[in-house]
Write an enzyme that holds these catalytic residues in place. Structure first.
Site, mmCIF file in Angstrom:
data_model
loop_
_atom_site.group_PDB
_atom_site.id
_atom_site.type_symbol
_atom_site.label_atom_id
_atom_site.label_comp_id
_atom_site.label_asym_id
_atom_site.label_seq_id
_atom_site.Cartn_x
_atom_site.Cartn_y
_atom_site.Cartn_z
ATOM 1 C CE1 TYR A 10 -5.342 8.267 -5.864
ATOM 2 C CE2 TYR A 10 -3.700 9.828 -5.107
ATOM 3 C CZ TYR A 10 -4.427 8.665 -4.915
ATOM 4 O OH TYR A 10 -4.240 7.911 -3.779
ATOM 5 C CD GLN A 11 -9.308 8.362 -4.666
ATOM 6 O OE1 GLN A 11 -8.580 7.438 -4.984
ATOM 7 N NE2 GLN A 11 -9.851 8.459 -3.479
ATOM 8 C CG ASP A 26 -1.745 1.256 1.329
ATOM 9 O OD1 ASP A 26 -2.641 1.438 0.491
ATOM 10 O OD2 ASP A 26 -1.484 2.075 2.233
ATOM 11 N NE ARG A 30 -10.179 7.620 0.483
ATOM 12 C CZ ARG A 30 -8.911 7.382 0.769
ATOM 13 N NH1 ARG A 30 -8.197 6.598 0.000
ATOM 14 N NH2 ARG A 30 -8.351 7.945 1.808
ATOM 15 C CD GLU A 50 -2.485 1.730 -3.648
ATOM 16 O OE1 GLU A 50 -3.342 2.538 -4.035
ATOM 17 O OE2 GLU A 50 -1.602 2.027 -2.828
#
Length: 490
Positions: free
Chosen positions: A343-344, A194, A398, A234
């Site tokens: 970035y998401q 991660d 999220r 990742e």
């Protein structure tokens, strides 16, 4: 060696409302035979930190509210089992950092944590600070005053509750060694590294995916291999970086695939998707959705490097997701919610496609035919929609795609035609021998063909985006079996 079968990505508690034993019962009951492996998202103490387990207070302990290491061991006896090695940071609430807070540099754990002075002993210029790549706005340093009265600037790449580890120090090495050993002892056979791209920091660089980072990944991967485990890197970055990283570890994530599939469905043009599938790493895991948002940076330009999509196409992609989700994703993305990511886009993949069942199954079919081992996120498995109630409660972007389910919700979801269609696609992906053979892709503009061939066994996915026609063609000797994706909804 990892099985070439679809894997489930899930939290133990959020899918069942209970824990690891309940997850095992689900996999051996209603979902029996569906998955070959499980990516069990952070089960460490605590599972409910500020980043849903990715800020472990004790990385080597299972949160007792969901189970024990014995439960982990048992799950790993039946399935490929992936766990997260959180390489970059540890919780500010950990006993190690609390000891540092009390004793400062006299603490036995002082060298576990990274400070600005560790990387910039002679001071840091404004130019050097501006060059540092960070996934979220603001400074990557947090000034903290310890019990000795001194204030130190600790490196906090993500949040001020996630203190970066000094992975070069003896204490940092020992810390990660202990976690790896714990995994190996309890049937974890796949390690997800991660946030590994941020692990190595050097003065005068952007402190992300350096040559030294590649060397570090080499060593960490070799160490895990010696313990009988494979590693997955990742990393969200430019697509060329993924291609390079894939040469250094056992596997990488194909994070460019999810936005490219969306782009193809939004524009009825497969050119960018076909280009990528011709050069993408073959040693990869494929995803559409994960516990994080929908990655965008992986398909776009970075600095002076052109992307698979240009800036205008990226903007169109993001705005179309917002429109399809009735602007729910806009409420969960960027400055609109805490835990901000640059970035998401935070949204379920199902809602990103406007909750269109056919488009969703076409997207999954492309994922399953792309090179790599597919993973399906638990929210995506049940075609969950954006959890606006949880988002309003937590204000963590999220969480829109991190729902809490239970047996009743799962039973109801399993009756939905889109979920039944997805289960049929998973069964096909798991059982057809051609997926162990050679892959090829062709196409341009509104059509593409993804094909697998092993000896006389072949299987092909043909998609016409403009007509929204998708066919699966099985070639067995001289026979042909055709399945329309739309028929899977009946």
């Amino acid at each position: 060696m990892m099985r070439n079968k679809v894997q489930l990505i899930t939290y133990a508690d959020r899918i069942t409302g209970q824990g690891i034993s309940a997850l095992s019962n689900l996999l051996d009951g209603p979902l029996k035979g569906v998955f070959g492996g499980v990516h069990l998202l952070p089960f460490y103490n605590p599972i409910d930190g500020s980043d849903a387990g990715f800020d472990p207070i004790d990385h080597s302990a299972v949160d007792e509210r969901i189970g024990t290491w014995q439960d982990i061991h048992g799950l790993g006896e039946s399935y490929d089992l992936m766990a997260d090695l959180i390489v970059n940071h540890v919780s500010a609430q950990s006993f190690q950092f609390k000891d540092v807070l009390q004793q400062g540099e006299e603490s036995a754990y002082w060298d576990l944590f990274l400070t600005k002075e560790d990387v910039f002993p002679n001071g840091m210029s404004d130019v050097e600070q501006a060059a540092i790549y960070r996934p979220r706005p603001g400074s990557c340093f947090t000034p903290i005053t310890c019990g000795n009265g001194k204030t130190y600037e600790f490196w906090t790449t993500f949040t001020d509750n996630q203190i970066d580890i000094n992975v070069k120090s003896a204490t940092g090495i020992e810390y990660l060694d202990n976690v790896l050993a714990k995994f190996s002892e309890n049937n974890v056979n796949i390690i997800r590294l991660d946030a590994a791209g941020y692990a190595i920091k050097e003065a005068g660089t952007n402190c992300f995916m350096l040559d030294q980072t590649f060397d570090y990944l080499d060593k960490l991967s070799a160490q895990a291999n010696q313990l009988g485990m494979e590693t997955i890197a990742e990393i969200h970055s430019h697509y060329q970086t993924q291609v390079e990283v894939a040469k250094r570890v056992n596997m990488v994530y194909d994070f460019a695939l999810p936005p490219l599939i969306l782009h193809s469905l939004f524009t009825n043009n497969s050119d960018a998707l076909v280009k990528w599938l011709n050069i993408s790493p073959r040693n990869c895991l494929t995803v559409l959705d994960t516990h994080d948002g929908i990655g965008i940076i992986d398909a776009g330009p970075m600095g002076d490097k052109p992307g698979l999509l240009n800036a205008a196409q990226i903007d169109n992609l993001v705005e179309t997701i917002h429109a399809n989700s009735n602007n729910q994703s806009r409420q969960a993305t960027g400055a609109a919610a805490s835990n901000v990511d640059l970035y998401q886009v935070n949204c379920t993949y199902y809602n990103a496609l406007g909750a269109n069942d056919l488009d969703y199954l076409v997207a999954r079919a492309i994922q399953f035919f792309a090179p790599g081992v597919p993973q399906v996120y638990y929210g995506g498995l049940f075609a969950c929609e954006n959890d606006m109630e949880l988002l309003a409660k937590s204000n963590v972007g999220r969480d829109i795609n991190r729902p809490y389910l239970d047996a009743d919700i799962i039973a109801q979801s399993l009756t939905k035609s889109v979920v039944q269609g997805l289960l049929k696609l998973i069964a096909m992906r798991n059982t057809h021998s051609a997926f162990n053979g050679e892959f090829s892709v062709t196409g341009s503009e509104n059509c593409c063909s993804l094909k697998w061939q092993q000896a006389k066994q072949g299987i092909e996915l043909k998609v016409n985006f403009a007509r929204r026609e998708a066919l699966i063609i099985e070639h067995n000797d001289n026979e042909q079996i055709l399945t329309s994706i739309s028929d899977l909804l009946n």
